[in-house]
Design an enzyme around this catalytic site. Structure first.
Site, PDB file in Angstrom:
ATOM      1  N   GLU A   1       0.795  -1.230   0.000  1.00 34.31           N
ATOM      2  CA  GLU A   1       0.000   0.000   0.000  1.00 34.31           C
ATOM      3  C   GLU A   1       0.828   1.282   0.000  1.00 34.31           C
ATOM      4  OE1 GLU A   1      -2.704  -0.416   3.282  1.00 34.31           O
ATOM      5  OE2 GLU A   1      -3.447  -2.348   2.579  1.00 34.31           O
TER       6      GLU A   1
ATOM      7  N   GLU B   1      -6.196 -10.824  -1.099  1.00 38.70           N
ATOM      8  CA  GLU B   1      -7.052 -10.654   0.082  1.00 38.70           C
ATOM      9  C   GLU B   1      -8.522 -10.571  -0.335  1.00 38.70           C
ATOM     10  OE1 GLU B   1      -5.541  -7.443   2.573  1.00 38.70           O
ATOM     11  OE2 GLU B   1      -3.488  -7.821   1.879  1.00 38.70           O
TER      12      GLU B   1
END
Length: 449
Positions: A241, A366
């Site tokens: 991220e 995810e």
């Protein structure tokens, strides 16, 4: 003579009757469970946590069955028969990609591996796992040990592995591989790691000191896992991220939109101390210490938002030119209406098509399709969404003639209403709160069956 023969017949009939009576009750009754020594489906006591994983002492060679003719699989008090019969997901998708599952838990006491019932389902259906929390730097870095190192003239941080050893052992024992998650992230990394003497109130260290600490941490983690558990970890999320598109939360010099802030006004300390270079250096160190064949990934969320897709493409292209990266991890957090899967706003399919142009591996890392409730209508819609996602992944994969080299797909947790969390209201998984397959499970299976 006839009377003697009649008498003999009567004696034989009485003997047969008495023998039959003496054997009644020795075999399994309808619905009774007995363990078969040759079966992995052993009944396990679930009276308390200390019994998790202990086999029942009632051993027998007899194969007991229910009145319907199916041997029940009872583990920790859960009847998981439906969850460990039929085609395993990993076998159904073996021609396409690995099928992974997240190991949940915010502490060793809530680690998925502590549940023998969940373990049995994971062994049956999955060939990849990912720790959702327990492998992050905040769990592995040891402040007390780091301070002691510093005072003894050793500048390297201390690293401990007690939170991840159970999962690594599980993988090693069962031939399951693991995605390493995560080496460098702005969140869940302790503030003291960036400070003088590893003290919570110390001044921030300089760039060179922090780069040395980053390298040491990455080296220690990779060396431990590769030496003690060779071949278990097949891929690492090296950086997580780092790309941001929210105004005021990213730098504008590099063109990569590297994150400067998160959660409103919190500093990304990797950027604050090192600068934009932290992303490249993390991959450089990971490549330096990773064993041959271990793949290095950049992982992010909302990868299907066009602006974010573009920034990630720029960053990953740069890393690829330097030979530092093997793939992109698309986290895949969705709900019942967003994003678009095939088309519509922020299309999932469109983003995969863009990333595929880089010629790198793609992992869905995810995958989570959330619902606010567990109503029949919501679960039906969820199942439709899961089917649409897996249909896109299967059809776009190189195994189907597509141009996307999708090599792993991970659902980020096994069960709704997670059994180690009180009052958990998660309804995004493939198995329900009683560890039964949900409509979503069967819809995923239906794509390839």
């Amino acid at each position: 003579m006839k009377k003697k023969r009649l008498l003999l017949v009567m004696v034989l009939m009485i003997a047969v009757f008495l023998l039959s009576c003496s054997q009644k009750g020795n075999g399994p009754q309808p619905g009774q469970v007995k363990e078969n020594d040759d079966s992995d489906a052993a009944q396990v006591s679930g009276e308390d946590n200390k019994n998790l994983g202990e086999k029942s002492s009632d051993n027998t060679d007899e194969q007991s069955q229910t009145s319907e003719g199916v041997e029940p699989v009872i583990v920790d008090g859960y009847d998981i028969t439906a969850s460990v019969t039929g085609t395993p997901l990993k076998d159904a998708y073996k021609d396409y990609f690995k099928i992974g599952v997240g190991l949940n838990g915010s502490s060793p006491s809530t680690d998925t591996i502590r549940s023998a019932a969940m373990v049995e389902i994971i062994k049956y259906h999955f060939n990849s796992v990912t720790y959702t929390n327990l492998m992050k730097p905040s769990y592995l870095l040891d402040q007390k040990g780091s301070i002691e190192n510093y005072k003894n003239g050793n500048p390297e941080p201390a690293v401990k592995f007690d939170t991840v050893i159970p999962g690594l052992e599980f993988c090693k024992e069962n031939g399951i591989q693991m995605r390493g998650h995560v080496l460098v992230w702005h969140n869940q990394v302790p503030d003291w790691f960036f400070r003088e003497g590893y003290e919570s109130d110390g001044e921030f260290v300089d760039k060179e000191t922090m780069l040395a600490r980053m390298e040491s941490y990455i080296r220690q983690v990779l060396e431990f896992t590769q030496k003690e558990y060779p071949g278990v970890i097949y891929a690492w999320d090296v950086v997580n991220e780092a790309v941001e598109i929210t105004d005021g939360s990213f730098e504008t010099e590099s063109g990569f939109n590297i994150r400067t802030k998160y959660d409103g006004n919190k500093d990304n300390l990797w950027y604050k101390v090192i600068g934009v270079e932290y992303v490249e250096k993390a991959f450089e160190y990971a490549r330096k210490y990773a064993a041959p064949g271990v793949k290095l990934f950049y992982n992010d969320y909302n990868t299907f938002q066009p602006k974010k897709t573009t920034c990630i493409m720029k960053l990953v292209s740069y890393l690829k030119e330097k030979g530092l990266i093997d793939g992109i991890g698309m986290q895949g957090y969705m709900n019942l209406t967003y994003p678009g899967i095939v088309d519509g706003p922020d299309s999932f399919k469109t983003a995969i098509s863009e990333f595929a142009k880089l010629g790198l591996e793609i992992h869905i890392t995810e995958l989570t399709i959330s619902s606010d409730d567990k109503s029949e209508q919501s679960m039906k819609k969820q199942a439709e969404r899961y089917k649409e996602v897996f249909t896109v992944l299967k059809d776009m994969d190189t195994a189907s003639g597509g141009n996307a080299n999708i090599t792993s797909v991970t659902v980020f947790g096994l069960m709704d209403e997670y059994l180690f969390y009180s009052n958990d209201k998660t309804y995004s998984r493939l198995f329900d709160g009683k560890l039964q397959p949900k409509p979503a499970f069967y819809s995923v299976l239906s794509v390839v069956e």
